[in-house]
Structure formats: C-alpha cells, structure tokens
Design a protein around this motif. Structure first.
Motif, short mmCIF file in Angstrom:
data_model
loop_
_atom_site.label_atom_id
_atom_site.label_comp_id
_atom_site.label_asym_id
_atom_site.label_seq_id
_atom_site.Cartn_x
_atom_site.Cartn_y
_atom_site.Cartn_z
N ALA A 386 55.45 27.72 24.70
CA ALA A 386 55.37 28.53 23.48
C ALA A 386 54.09 29.35 23.46
O ALA A 386 54.09 30.52 23.07
CB ALA A 386 55.47 27.66 22.25
N GLU A 387 53.00 28.74 23.91
CA GLU A 387 51.72 29.44 23.82
C GLU A 387 51.65 30.65 24.76
O GLU A 387 50.82 31.53 24.60
CB GLU A 387 50.56 28.49 24.10
CG GLU A 387 50.60 27.93 25.49
CD GLU A 387 49.53 26.85 25.72
OE1 GLU A 387 48.37 27.24 25.92
OE2 GLU A 387 49.89 25.65 25.72
N SER A 392 55.88 33.70 19.92
CA SER A 392 56.16 32.28 20.15
C SER A 392 57.27 31.77 19.24
O SER A 392 57.99 30.85 19.59
CB SER A 392 54.90 31.44 20.03
OG SER A 392 54.39 31.56 18.74
#
Ligand code: AMP
Ligand code: MG
Length: 489
Positions: A386-387, A392
């Motif tokens: 996600a980062e 995200s």
C-alpha cells in the motif's frame, strides 16, 4: 551423438556452404554442461583445446558441414530482400536425448556470402548478454534458443570503438524464420516454397502432416505458437527489442537476443533499444507487431493456400483475424495465474486494474507480484505494498476485491498453497539490465568472470530463493539514467 544435415536437402538457393574463419587466440568463456549432455555431446569436448577449436571456428568438427542460411526480413517495417546469415553458420543438426532435432549454430564465426558490408563477427558484450539472457529465459520456462558455448576470440571487432570479439554457440529447434518464407516466396518458385513448408511441418508441426489443408493449418499453428510466446514474454516483462520478421521463428522459440531487456518499473510504453527511435517494438506493441509479422508470413504462403489469389487472401485473413483472440486467451491465462486466479474476463479486468495502478506509480513489475503474494500472510496489515502505490486507497480497495475473488474460488482458502502457485509463475528475479551491464563490463574490460559465473548458476532457479540468489532480486536505484541497449552488431 547423432547428427544430421537435413536443411541442406532443401533447394540450393536456400543456403550456401561456408567455412568459419579462424580467430587469433580463442579462450573459453563458458560451456553449458547440462545442455551438452542433452545433446549427447562428448563431455570431454568441453574445456579441451579440441573443443575450443571447434566452438571458435578454428577447426571443423567431423560432424559439421557449415552453411549460411538465406532469408529476407522486414526490418523496422522496411523489406530487406536479401539478409541471410551474415555472421552465423549452421554446423549441424543434433538429435537430442528426447529425439528432437536441434540446430547447432556458431554466431560471430566470420564473413559469409550474406555478410554484405558486415565483418561477420560479434562483439563480446552481446555474446555475454545472449548467453545469460537466453539461458535465463529457458529457466523461466519461455521457449527459446539456448546457449551451448561462448568464447573470447582474442581479436578486436570495430564498432563505434574497438571491442573484444566473441563467438556464441546457439542451439535452437531450428533457425527458420518468417523471413525464410519471405525469401523463398520472392523466388517465385511454388515448388520450392512447398518444399520449405513441408520441411517445417515435418520438423515442427508433424501433427499437421495429414491435415486436409496443411499450409493453412501451418499458418494457424505458427500464429498460436507466437500468441503463446508473446503472452509469455509480457507476463515476465520481457522486451525483445528487434521483432523484425527475420528475428521471429516459425517454431515459436525466442531468438536473437540483440537489444533485448526486461522491464524494471512497469511502464507499458517502455522501449530500450537505442535503434528503435519510433518505439515500434515497445513492450505494449509486441502483440500487435507479432500479428503484423504473421501477416507477412501469410502473404508468403498465399500461393500454397489456394490457386485463386482472392480466395487465398480470404483464407489467410480469416486465420490472421483469429490472432487477437488467441493472444487474449494466452494473456488471460498467464496474467490471471500471476494472481492465482482462474482465467476469465472478470479476473482479467481485475488484473488490468492492478496493472494500471502499478503504471501510475511506476512500480517494479517483478517485485510487485512477489510482494502481493506476501500480503496474503497478513491481509489486514497496512504495511507492505500500500505504501508504494501513489493512490493507496485505490490499491486497498483493489486488494479487497482480489482477496474476495480468491476466497470465492478457493474454499477453504489455503494461503500457503496460493502463495506457492503465485511464486511458481512470478519470478523472484529476472536478468536485470543493470546487472547484465555490470557483468558485461567485468567480462569485457577485466576478463573477470566472477559475476558471470555466479549468475550462470543462479539463473537456473528464478522462482525459488536460494542462499545465493537474493542479490539478483534487487531493483535498480530509482533516478538512474533510463536504460538503453545498443545492438552491438
Ligand atoms: P540482427 O540484427 O543480428 O538480427 O541481424 C540482421 C542482419 O544483419 C542479419 O542478416 C545478420 O546476419 C546481419 N548482420 C548483423 N551483424 C553482422 C555482422 N557483424 N556482419 C555481417 N552481417 C551481420
Ligand atoms: Mg537476426
């Protein structure tokens, strides 16, 4: 060891016998023991002076009758009627331990009747690249020519500057290209064309020998083989770089690793080759170019498809029109498998969403799929991929849909089994351009084979971590200059 020379039974216009030109001071760079044993080659040959003399062109083996093959080709869209092996010699065909006929070819062995203004030689850098990349492609499961041996010639070759020379011994199901058919079609000799087509059917598609329309079936079979090959390339981020019709086989194997390279970050518009100024052979264009090349094959085959030209064209067009669906099906299978999903339209749309997110964030094509498999250890964790995504929350919602789909298709959900499936198709590492470049530099400027030898061993296990291979999984540092390959011809 069993050898044949079946290609020289074809009409005389298809090839010319030609001996290799000796080189000054040959030395071994590499010998592929595993492949040699598949071919039934005497193990003592390798790393002996006698073997070195054979694989550098300094001595003609008793089993060899060297010849250069004739072919034409559309290069970057322009027809060159007479190309042919300008720096390669077919030594013999060997029957391998599975009973398959394989071409043994020296590449860089000196001038031939087809050399035009070329010197018939190869620089060492491209020999190193082809040796490692073709062997890596084989380990990745992609149909490809193989590398049996590589030598230093001890002589310079003159390109933009003097460079050390090298010779590669290449092994392929055959070296018959779309360009071979184009060449024979231009002879306007239907009998010769039919001889070539019959030879190819017998050698590569024997199941078609009793087909009622064998030449149309041949066209369809080559379309199918190329659809499957190009989808496989796409699934591992491979960019061939020079998909000219003379570099596309009818067997469906990858050949001619010139300015090829692998995607690091995912951008479908990527072009690596310095000679491809228009981006004709960009990553995303490869399926369309394959179809364009297959249309050239179809044109060459027309006289065999029907006596009436219009009807022949209609038959050929119908087969060519099947190509997009053939490719789409292969693409779905390969890309859905990367996410451990069943191949269908709905899942293909999910794959495409992910690819779009990856493109928007320029994520590494290879590492992202390995990371996604790791997220299954703890799907609720907010760390991890996600980062890396610019958006995200879009990634997280995509991830939710993926998990739901996995759950729907797998009850109960066995995470370890899904991860194993994903990791068996998503390589841990590929031959990264910056790594290959470093290896080439070490070999060509220092004759230092340390990294070359390490990679030649490690490339055999691209899907499973070993104590040694993690180092090859590193992406290049961001912000470096865009990578460019130079053809080095
Ligand atoms: P390639 O780009 O390697 O596929 O080669 C395209 C054509 O140019 C083929 O006909 C090659 O045989 C020929 N060719 C490439 N390099 C040389 C060279 N150094 N000497 C003679 N012919 C070459
Ligand atoms: Mg070529």
């Amino acid at each position: 060891m069993q050898t044949e020379h079946s290609y020289s039974s074809l009409p005389a216009e298809f090839y010319q016998f030609c001996a290799a030109t000796p080189v000054a001071a040959p030395q071994w760079l590499a010998f592929n023991h595993a492949l040699a044993s598949e071919l039934g080659l005497d193990a003592a040959l390798c790393e002996t002076t006698a073997g070195l003399a054979i694989f550098s062109g300094n001595q003609q083996a008793t089993w060899s009758k060297p010849l250069a093959q004739a072919y034409s080709g559309h290069q970057f869209g322009q027809l060159s009627p007479r190309l042919g092996d300008g720096r390669a010699l077919l030594l013999a065909e060997m029957i391998d331990n599975k009973g398959q006929k394989r071409d043994i070819q020296l590449k860089g062995a000196g001038p031939t009747p087809y050399s035009r203004r070329g010197d018939g030689r190869s620089a060492l850098g491209p020999v190193v690249r082809e040796y490692l990349v073709s062997e890596a492609m084989f380990a990745l499961g992609v149909p490809t020519s193989r590398a049996l041996a590589a030598v230093f010639t001890g002589e310079p070759v003159y390109r933009d500057r003097p460079q050390p020379g090298g010779i590669l011994t290449r092994v392929a199901a055959s070296h018959i290209r779309i360009g071979t058919f184009q060449y024979v079609a231009m002879l306007q000799n239907k009998e010769a064309l039919q001889q070539l087509a019959d030879y190819v059917i017998k050698r590569h598609y024997p199941q078609l020998q009793h087909n009622t329309e064998p030449y149309l079936a041949l066209l369809r079979a080559v379309c199918q083989a190329q659809a499957s090959l190009v989808a496989h390339w796409m699934s591992i981020g491979f960019i061939h770089g020079v998909m000219n019709t003379d570099n596309m086989t009818v067997s469906g194997e990858t050949i001619d690793y010139g300015p090829c390279a692998f995607l690091d970050s995912y951008d479908p518009h990527t072009v690596f080759s310095s000679i491809d100024q228009q981006g004709r052979y960009a990553y995303k264009n490869q399926p369309a170019i394959a179809q364009w090349n297959l249309a050239r094959l179809a044109e060459a085959l027309l006289p065999l498809l029907h006596q009436d030209e219009q009807q022949a064209v209609a038959l050929a067009t119908a087969v060519l029109n099947e190509f997009p669906a053939m490719y789409q099906q292969q693409w779905q299978q390969r890309f859905c498998a990367k996410l451990a999903l069943t191949a269908n339209d709905k899942n293909a749309a999910l794959v495409q969403q992910l690819l779009d997110l990856m493109a928007a964030s320029q994520l590494d094509f290879t590492l992202t799929f390995r990371l996604l498999s790791e997220t299954l250890n703890d799907p609720l964790s907010t760390s991890g991929p996600a980062e890396f995504f610019a958006d995200s929350s879009a990634y997280q919602s995509w991830h939710q849909s993926w998990l739901q789909q996995l759950q729907q298709e797998n009850t109960p959900l066995n995470t370890a089994e899904i991860q194993a499936r994903m990791n068996s198709v998503n390589p841990l590492f590929i031959p990264r351009n910056h790594q290959i470049e470093q290896i080439i530099l070490d070999v060509t400027t220092q004759q230092d084979l340390t990294l070359f030898n390490q990679f030649a061993v490690d490339l055999k296990s691209p899907f499973y971590p070993t104590p040694d291979n993690a180092r090859w999984a590193e992406a290049p540092t961001p912000g470096g200059a865009p990578y460019r390959t130079f053809c080095g011809t």
